[in-house]
Design an enzyme around this catalytic site. Structure first.
Site, PDB file in Angstrom:
ATOM      1  N   HIS A 147       0.849  -1.209   0.000  1.00  0.00           N
ATOM      2  CA  HIS A 147       0.000   0.000   0.000  1.00  0.00           C
ATOM      3  C   HIS A 147       0.879   1.253   0.000  1.00  0.00           C
ATOM      4  CE1 HIS A 147      -3.002  -2.757   2.290  1.00  0.00           C
ATOM      5  NE2 HIS A 147      -3.439  -2.624   1.049  1.00  0.00           N
ATOM      6  N   ARG A 162      -1.876  -6.632  -8.391  1.00  0.00           N
ATOM      7  CA  ARG A 162      -0.653  -7.407  -8.145  1.00  0.00           C
ATOM      8  C   ARG A 162      -0.477  -8.511  -9.181  1.00  0.00           C
ATOM      9  NH1 ARG A 162      -2.727  -8.454  -2.225  1.00  0.00           N
ATOM     10  NH2 ARG A 162      -4.484  -8.758  -3.630  1.00  0.00           N
TER      11      ARG A 162
END
Ligand code: PNS
Length: 165
Positions: free
Chosen positions: A23, A96
């Protein structure tokens, strides 16, 4: 249309339970792209979180204290309505792996249907963080494994404390 004030505000929404280095990496890359970034924690009554929204807010504000154009907030209800209230034209999400794509595509298309003026922008996670998820970090921490390097040191300390036997 959301009035364009000249500066581009983006929302980075999520559960952040807990906040990870993945993050953080995405936020740091975003700060070069937008004038202001609002990191927005979802208030979800249906989920049993590890950390309350208040705890997550406090931890994330500490980690992001030196990022002048980044604000940490929380929201409930529809994300696009919150984005409109905050005059944000952009929703940022990280991807991802291919497995993230389907869920993200569904959300982006639903959000576009609800408010076409708000654009979702995807950033690819850096390779170094592409295997990190909040869920796995929680699992490893709960079982006593090392989470060093996976989360910021402030978050690591809180996780270790939470799972201390
Ligand atoms: O980090 P997460 O848990 O994958 O984040 C999911 C989040 C917060 C982006 C998503 O659940 C969300 O936007 N929830 C708010 C409710 C909403 O707007 N639902 C419709 C989205 S298509």
């Amino acid at each position: 249309m959301i009035p364009h004030s000249g500066s581009v505000i983006a929302i980075y929404p999520g559960s952040f339970d807990p906040f990870t280095n993945g993050h953080l990496d995405l936020i740091e890359r975003c700060t070069h792209l937008f004038d202001k970034l609002v990191v927005a924690i979802l208030r979800n009554e249906n989920k049993q979180p590890l950390f309350t929204v208040e705890e997550r807010t406090e931890m994330m504000r500490e980690v992001l204290r030196d990022h002048a154009h980044v604000e940490v907030d929380s929201f409930d209800g529809l994300l696009v309505d919150y984005a409109a209230r905050r005059k944000a034209m952009v929703i940022v999400r990280g991807i991802r792996a291919i497995s993230d794509y389907e869920y993200e595509l569904q959300m982006a298309l639903m959000n576009r249907r609800l408010r076409p003026e708000i654009e979702t922008v995807f950033l690819m996670a850096s390779e170094a963080y592409s295997f990190i998820s909040s869920k796995l970090v929680k699992e490893v921490a709960a079982l006593g494994g090392s989470i060093s390097g996976l989360v910021p040191p402030e978050i690591e300390a809180k996780l270790v404390k939470r799972f201390a036997r």
